[in-house]
Design an enzyme around this catalytic site. Structure first.
Site, PDB file in Angstrom:
ATOM      1  N   ARG A 220       0.851  -1.200   0.000  1.00 53.12           N
ATOM      2  CA  ARG A 220       0.000   0.000   0.000  1.00 53.12           C
ATOM      3  C   ARG A 220       0.879   1.240   0.000  1.00 53.12           C
ATOM      4  NH1 ARG A 220      -3.114  -3.093   4.435  1.00 53.12           N
ATOM      5  NH2 ARG A 220      -4.655  -4.215   3.212  1.00 53.12           N
ATOM      6  N   PHE A 236     -11.059  -3.789  -6.328  1.00 53.63           N
ATOM      7  CA  PHE A 236     -11.025  -4.803  -5.270  1.00 53.63           C
ATOM      8  C   PHE A 236     -10.463  -4.128  -4.007  1.00 53.63           C
ATOM      9  CE2 PHE A 236     -10.308  -6.980  -9.342  1.00 53.63           C
ATOM     10  CZ  PHE A 236     -11.348  -7.897  -9.353  1.00 53.63           C
ATOM     11  N   ASP A 258     -15.536  -2.152  -5.153  1.00 53.18           N
ATOM     12  CA  ASP A 258     -15.577  -3.477  -4.530  1.00 53.18           C
ATOM     13  C   ASP A 258     -17.010  -3.980  -4.621  1.00 53.18           C
ATOM     14  OD1 ASP A 258     -13.496  -5.007  -2.341  1.00 53.18           O
ATOM     15  OD2 ASP A 258     -15.603  -5.634  -2.278  1.00 53.18           O
ATOM     16  N   SER A 259     -17.172  -5.296  -4.723  1.00 55.33           N
ATOM     17  CA  SER A 259     -18.529  -5.844  -4.856  1.00 55.33           C
ATOM     18  C   SER A 259     -19.216  -6.047  -3.514  1.00 55.33           C
ATOM     19  CB  SER A 259     -18.483  -7.178  -5.604  1.00 55.33           C
ATOM     20  OG  SER A 259     -17.665  -8.082  -4.902  1.00 55.33           O
ATOM     21  N   ASP A 307      -6.221  -5.562  -6.889  1.00 52.38           N
ATOM     22  CA  ASP A 307      -5.866  -6.509  -5.819  1.00 52.38           C
ATOM     23  C   ASP A 307      -7.002  -7.507  -5.628  1.00 52.38           C
ATOM     24  OD1 ASP A 307      -4.618  -7.748  -3.690  1.00 52.38           O
ATOM     25  OD2 ASP A 307      -5.311  -6.266  -2.228  1.00 52.38           O
ATOM     26  N   CYS A 347      -2.863 -12.880  -5.155  1.00 54.58           N
ATOM     27  CA  CYS A 347      -2.562 -13.534  -3.877  1.00 54.58           C
ATOM     28  C   CYS A 347      -2.755 -15.041  -3.991  1.00 54.58           C
ATOM     29  CB  CYS A 347      -3.427 -12.964  -2.751  1.00 54.58           C
ATOM     30  SG  CYS A 347      -5.186 -13.158  -3.040  1.00 54.58           S
TER      31      CYS A 347
END
Ligand code: SAH
Length: 405
Positions: A220, A236, A258-259, A307, A347
């Site tokens: 970050r 994300f 973001d969802s 991300d 990730c």
């Protein structure tokens, strides 16, 4: 001392374990003496009788044995206490282990297979200052030692409360149920921590994973270093770790996508907590749809951060995952202005660094842009990567600069 079961590997199966990998799979084991139960200590031997250490046994998992030591010793309370103390000592050179939120124990990579401990230092919603642990117990051997683990953590870390978040799907491979809840002391409804000089409010009981993605802390800050004066897009975003870091670093504007409605609400609250609500906006949307629509609207950004969650959860889903990674990166490249920067992460352990670069580079080919690598990123060092154990290296990131052809 009671006689310990001995698991002997098939011929030539010892090399990976000799190189540092702590697991023996069910199909690598030739024979087992004794009758080890879930969580029993088992001595591992090569076919020629060479010592491969002592492991905990998981009778239902394909990962049949997980080595916790090269020596001949029990996995008892004093072993666990010493291993936690070593994990903290290992972090002391790069983290303030008394005052920082951090991953205090990273499972196999810290010699405690299947045990993850995140330590959060901050202020509770009731105004109390303190430290709280979020613990994941992920294998049968550790599950059988739950009380020893909690006692060891109380002794070494002196937390005000411990939240157990053993609700990860991998527990089912070990025949273990999902469990979560406060298991020691008390844990405030919400905790406020400081990361990179920003305040974040999180909920250890309901947040994703252990409550906060500590592994992205350094990334970050590194991504924010490119944000000054730019229109920044954080896709994300979860609760805004990247978005707020970019805003603080002087981004002209930040838009987060973001969802999850909860994540968006948390992000907005975090922006307000830092007085950044004027420069950070957030949209609840499916990233794939939103990116396509933004491209159709011909939006442009100077810095895009991607991300996503792990698209590849296993080897079988790798091809589909590659298409997903390529698609979001392709869309992001279309949204970047000439000279703009993409900070793209994965990730997923299953997606190697090479495959990740391939997804990015084939997206660049389709988008007709040239890319230059500015930075290659990994996970925060309190999530150590153990040599010989590639599974401990899961987070990868590339920061690239885009040149339109
Ligand atoms: N960048 C965040 C962590 C991201 S975790 C941080 O720094 O903390 C992955 C996020 O992707 C989660 O918040 C999840 O809600 C979100 N997500 C998952 N699938 C999504 C989708 N299809 N579209 C948008 N967001 C999605």
């Amino acid at each position: 001392m009671k006689a310990r079961a001995v698991a002997t590997l098939k011929p030539k199966e010892e090399n990976r374990l000799l190189l540092g990998h702590p697991w023996a799979y069910d199909n690598e084991i030739a024979s087992v003496s004794g009758n080890p139960q879930a969580g029993s200590e088992v001595s591992l031997r090569s076919a020629r009788g060479k010592n491969l250490g002592t492991a905990i046994w998981s009778p239902v998992s394909k990962i049949r044995a997980r080595r916790y030591t090269w020596a001949d010793e029990e996995l008892d309370g004093s072993f666990i206490r010493a291993a936690v103390a070593k994990a903290l000592a290992r972090r002391a050179p790069f983290r303030d282990t008394a005052n920082d939120s951090m991953r205090a124990v990273f499972a196999e990579a810290d010699g405690l297979p299947g045990l993850i401990v995140d330590r959060f230092v901050g202020t509770g919603s009731d105004g109390s200052k303190g430290s709280w642990l979020s613990v994941q117990i992920l294998c049968a051997g550790m599950d059988a030692r739950r009380e020893l683990i909690l006692d060891a953590l109380k002794d070494t870390l002196r937390p005000d409360g411990i939240m157990e978040r053993s609700d990860a799907p991998v527990r089912s491979f070990e025949g273990l149920p999902a469990v979560s809840g406060v298991v020691a002391g008390s844990v405030p409804e919400r905790i406020q921590i400081i990361e990179n000089g920003l305040r974040f409010s999180l909920c250890l009981g309901h947040g994703q994973k252990t409550g906060w993605f500590l592994d992205q802390r350094e990334n970050r800050a590194a991504s924010a270093a490119w944000a000054r004066g730019k229109a920044v897009l954080d896709v994300f975003s979860n609760a805004g770790g990247f978005a707020l870091a970019a805003a603080k670093a002087g981004a002209e504007s930040v838009l987060a996508v973001d969802s999850s409605a909860d994540a968006i609400a948390e992000l907005k609250a975090n922006a307000a907590l830092n007085g950044l609500q004027g420069r950070v906006s957030a949209v609840e949307a499916n990233a794939f749809d939103w990116l396509r629509e933004a491209q159709a609207r011909k939006e442009h950004y100077g810095l895009v951060i991607l991300d996503p969650p792990a698209f590849a959860k296993n080897k079988a889903s790798l091809d589909g995952a590659m298409r997903g990674y390529k698609e979001i990166n392709l869309r992001a490249l279309h949204l970047l202005e000439d000279g703009g920067i993409l900070a793209s992460f994965s990730c997923s352990f299953w997606l190697s660094r090479d495959r990740f670069r391939l997804a990015l580079e084939s997206a660049a080919a389709d988008a007709h842009v040239n890319l230059r690598y500015l930075d290659e990123r990994g996970q925060a060092p309190d999530h150590p990567v153990l040599a010989g154990y590639p599974e401990s290296s899961y987070l990868k990131g590339c920061v690239v600069q885009v040149e339109r052809r």
